[in-house]
Design a protein around this motif. Structure first.
Motif, PDB file in Angstrom:
ATOM      1  N   ARG A 161       0.815  -1.214   0.000  1.00 59.10           N
ATOM      2  CA  ARG A 161       0.000   0.000   0.000  1.00 59.10           C
ATOM      3  C   ARG A 161       0.857   1.278   0.000  1.00 59.10           C
ATOM      4  O   ARG A 161       0.514   2.277   0.633  1.00 59.10           O
ATOM      5  CB  ARG A 161      -0.968   0.014   1.193  1.00 59.10           C
ATOM      6  CG  ARG A 161      -1.979  -1.126   1.166  1.00 59.10           C
ATOM      7  CD  ARG A 161      -2.972  -1.016   2.287  1.00 59.10           C
ATOM      8  NE  ARG A 161      -3.931  -2.102   2.249  1.00 59.10           N
ATOM      9  CZ  ARG A 161      -5.040  -2.094   1.506  1.00 59.10           C
ATOM     10  NH1 ARG A 161      -5.305  -1.045   0.739  1.00 59.10           N
ATOM     11  NH2 ARG A 161      -5.870  -3.126   1.539  1.00 59.10           N
ATOM     12  N   PHE A 162       1.978   1.224  -0.704  1.00 55.94           N
ATOM     13  CA  PHE A 162       2.818   2.415  -0.858  1.00 55.94           C
ATOM     14  C   PHE A 162       2.271   3.244  -2.020  1.00 55.94           C
ATOM     15  O   PHE A 162       1.957   2.700  -3.090  1.00 55.94           O
ATOM     16  CB  PHE A 162       4.267   2.003  -1.138  1.00 55.94           C
ATOM     17  CG  PHE A 162       5.230   3.155  -1.139  1.00 55.94           C
ATOM     18  CD1 PHE A 162       5.757   3.646   0.046  1.00 55.94           C
ATOM     19  CD2 PHE A 162       5.617   3.743  -2.330  1.00 55.94           C
ATOM     20  CE1 PHE A 162       6.648   4.703   0.043  1.00 55.94           C
ATOM     21  CE2 PHE A 162       6.506   4.806  -2.346  1.00 55.94           C
ATOM     22  CZ  PHE A 162       7.021   5.281  -1.157  1.00 55.94           C
ATOM     23  N   PRO A 163       2.150   4.583  -1.861  1.00 52.28           N
ATOM     24  CA  PRO A 163       1.590   5.429  -2.943  1.00 52.28           C
ATOM     25  C   PRO A 163       2.574   5.588  -4.102  1.00 52.28           C
ATOM     26  O   PRO A 163       3.208   6.635  -4.264  1.00 52.28           O
ATOM     27  CB  PRO A 163       1.318   6.760  -2.234  1.00 52.28           C
ATOM     28  CG  PRO A 163       2.294   6.793  -1.109  1.00 52.28           C
ATOM     29  CD  PRO A 163       2.453   5.368  -0.648  1.00 52.28           C
ATOM     30  N   VAL A 164       2.685   4.544  -4.910  1.00 53.18           N
ATOM     31  CA  VAL A 164       3.673   4.548  -5.996  1.00 53.18           C
ATOM     32  C   VAL A 164       3.342   5.604  -7.045  1.00 53.18           C
ATOM     33  O   VAL A 164       4.218   6.349  -7.493  1.00 53.18           O
ATOM     34  CB  VAL A 164       3.735   3.143  -6.640  1.00 53.18           C
ATOM     35  CG1 VAL A 164       4.621   3.168  -7.880  1.00 53.18           C
ATOM     36  CG2 VAL A 164       4.251   2.129  -5.638  1.00 53.18           C
ATOM     37  N   HIS A 165       2.106   5.663  -7.462  1.00 46.36           N
ATOM     38  CA  HIS A 165       1.719   6.617  -8.508  1.00 46.36           C
ATOM     39  C   HIS A 165       1.963   8.058  -8.056  1.00 46.36           C
ATOM     40  O   HIS A 165       2.470   8.879  -8.827  1.00 46.36           O
ATOM     41  CB  HIS A 165       0.252   6.421  -8.878  1.00 46.36           C
ATOM     42  CG  HIS A 165      -0.239   7.402  -9.896  1.00 46.36           C
ATOM     43  ND1 HIS A 165       0.023   7.256 -11.244  1.00 46.36           N
ATOM     44  CD2 HIS A 165      -0.946   8.550  -9.762  1.00 46.36           C
ATOM     45  CE1 HIS A 165      -0.508   8.275 -11.901  1.00 46.36           C
ATOM     46  NE2 HIS A 165      -1.112   9.061 -11.034  1.00 46.36           N
ATOM     47  N   GLU A 166       1.610   8.370  -6.825  1.00 48.05           N
ATOM     48  CA  GLU A 166       1.795   9.730  -6.327  1.00 48.05           C
ATOM     49  C   GLU A 166       3.275  10.100  -6.270  1.00 48.05           C
ATOM     50  O   GLU A 166       3.668  11.216  -6.619  1.00 48.05           O
ATOM     51  CB  GLU A 166       1.155   9.873  -4.944  1.00 48.05           C
ATOM     52  CG  GLU A 166      -0.363   9.921  -4.944  1.00 48.05           C
ATOM     53  CD  GLU A 166      -0.994   8.552  -5.155  1.00 48.05           C
ATOM     54  OE1 GLU A 166      -0.238   7.564  -5.209  1.00 48.05           O
ATOM     55  OE2 GLU A 166      -2.232   8.483  -5.292  1.00 48.05           O
ATOM     56  N   LEU A 167       4.120   9.152  -5.827  1.00 45.39           N
ATOM     57  CA  LEU A 167       5.557   9.414  -5.775  1.00 45.39           C
ATOM     58  C   LEU A 167       6.127   9.636  -7.167  1.00 45.39           C
ATOM     59  O   LEU A 167       6.929  10.555  -7.385  1.00 45.39           O
ATOM     60  CB  LEU A 167       6.270   8.248  -5.096  1.00 45.39           C
ATOM     61  CG  LEU A 167       7.806   8.339  -5.025  1.00 45.39           C
ATOM     62  CD1 LEU A 167       8.222   9.546  -4.199  1.00 45.39           C
ATOM     63  CD2 LEU A 167       8.399   7.064  -4.450  1.00 45.39           C
ATOM     64  N   ALA A 168       5.723   8.817  -8.128  1.00 48.35           N
ATOM     65  CA  ALA A 168       6.203   8.985  -9.500  1.00 48.35           C
ATOM     66  C   ALA A 168       5.751  10.314 -10.081  1.00 48.35           C
ATOM     67  O   ALA A 168       6.506  10.984 -10.794  1.00 48.35           O
ATOM     68  CB  ALA A 168       5.696   7.832 -10.372  1.00 48.35           C
ATOM     69  N   LEU A 169       4.522  10.715  -9.764  1.00 51.49           N
ATOM     70  CA  LEU A 169       4.012  11.991 -10.263  1.00 51.49           C
ATOM     71  C   LEU A 169       4.793  13.164  -9.668  1.00 51.49           C
ATOM     72  O   LEU A 169       5.122  14.127 -10.371  1.00 51.49           O
ATOM     73  CB  LEU A 169       2.529  12.124  -9.926  1.00 51.49           C
ATOM     74  CG  LEU A 169       1.838  13.394 -10.433  1.00 51.49           C
ATOM     75  CD1 LEU A 169       1.822  13.413 -11.947  1.00 51.49           C
ATOM     76  CD2 LEU A 169       0.425  13.480  -9.881  1.00 51.49           C
TER      77      LEU A 169
END
Length: 281
Positions: A161-169
């Protein structure tokens, strides 16, 4: 600041532009590992040959890639000079406050040795390769593709449940804003010069103080742009990475296989030269 190339994209059709962005990022990581593993000039020469090959297939003008080095030339020269003056070694060329006891042994504060000169040249070569290869990533990859590539690499973290998409953005927006903020800084400086501001005269402290009228409006402009970007994303009903679909899905192609093989071969070759050829330093 005009020499900063990170975040700039060079639009052209080429082999490198069509490579999967996730493979580009992984290759960059492998290239950085290879450059740091190189312990002799043979290893760095292999890295340089690979970089020249990439530049040729990317169709990015060589002068644009070299501009990235101009942006960090002060750091490169400063590091080289420090290593020349303070790096120890056997064959001594010059020493300040040194002593001679039997055979010459340096106890001086500043000394120039053969090992120091070789190590400085090695360090310059290494930093230049790192900067040029890193700039090629942003020259050949759009911010949107970078976001998709980073998200694809970090996909396993979604299981926790790590916010991968948000970090990449966030990383993609940061890269995209670098050239925008550089242009904004140049416009603010020109406006301040038109009002009589002087950024060239005086010592270091005075020059630093003269940039305060530039930093304040630059920070305000950055916050304003961030607020406008947030409003635009809200107006388009952006909801992060929850059940988002992609217009272009990343696929593994024959180009990616070539890049993967090249990265593995480079790291293997550098390790081989490190083990069997040793270090000249």
């Amino acid at each position: 600041m005009k020499d900063v190339s990170f975040g700039q994209y060079y639009p052209v059709k080429s082999f490198v532009h069509n490579v999967n962005p996730a493979l580009k990022i992984l290759f960059l990581i492998a290239y950085i590992v290879a450059v740091f593993l190189a312990s002799n000039f043979y290893g760095l020469a292999a890295c340089a040959c690979v970089l020249i090959l990439i530049i040729a297939f990317s169709r990015v003008p060589i002068w644009k890639v070299l501009r990235a080095v101009r942006g960090v030339i002060f750091l490169v020269l400063f590091t080289a000079v420090v290593n020349v003056l303070f790096h120890g070694g056997d064959e001594l060329y010059w020493d300040w406050f040194g002593e001679e006891t039997g055979e010459y042994v340096s106890y001086g504060i500043i000394h120039i040795t053969q090992s120091g000169i070789v190590f400085s040249l090695f360090l310059i070569f290494r930093l230049v390769l790192l900067v040029m290869c890193s700039s090629l990533l942003t020259y050949t990859t759009t911010p949107v593709a970078l976001t998709d590539g980073i998200e694809a690499i970090l996909t396993p973290l979604k299981w926790v449940r790590f916010p991968v998409h948000e970090l990449a953005l966030i990383m993609s927006i940061a890269l995209r804003f670098i050239p925008i903020l550089m242009d904004e800084t140049e416009r603010i400086k020109n406006a301040q010069k038109a009002r009589g501001a002087d950024f060239e005269r005086g010592g270091l402290v005075k020059k630093v103080k003269s940039f305060v009228p530039v930093l304040v409006p630059l920070l305000l402009s950055a916050f304003r742009r961030a607020d406008e970007l947030g409003d635009a994303m809200d107006a388009r009903c952006y909801t992060g990475g929850r059940k988002r679909t992609k217009y272009k899905k990343l696929r593994f192609t024959w180009r990616d296989a070539i890049v993967l093989f090249m990265g593995a071969a480079l790291v293997t070759g550098v390790v081989f030269m490190r083990v069997y050829l040793g270090s000249p330093i």
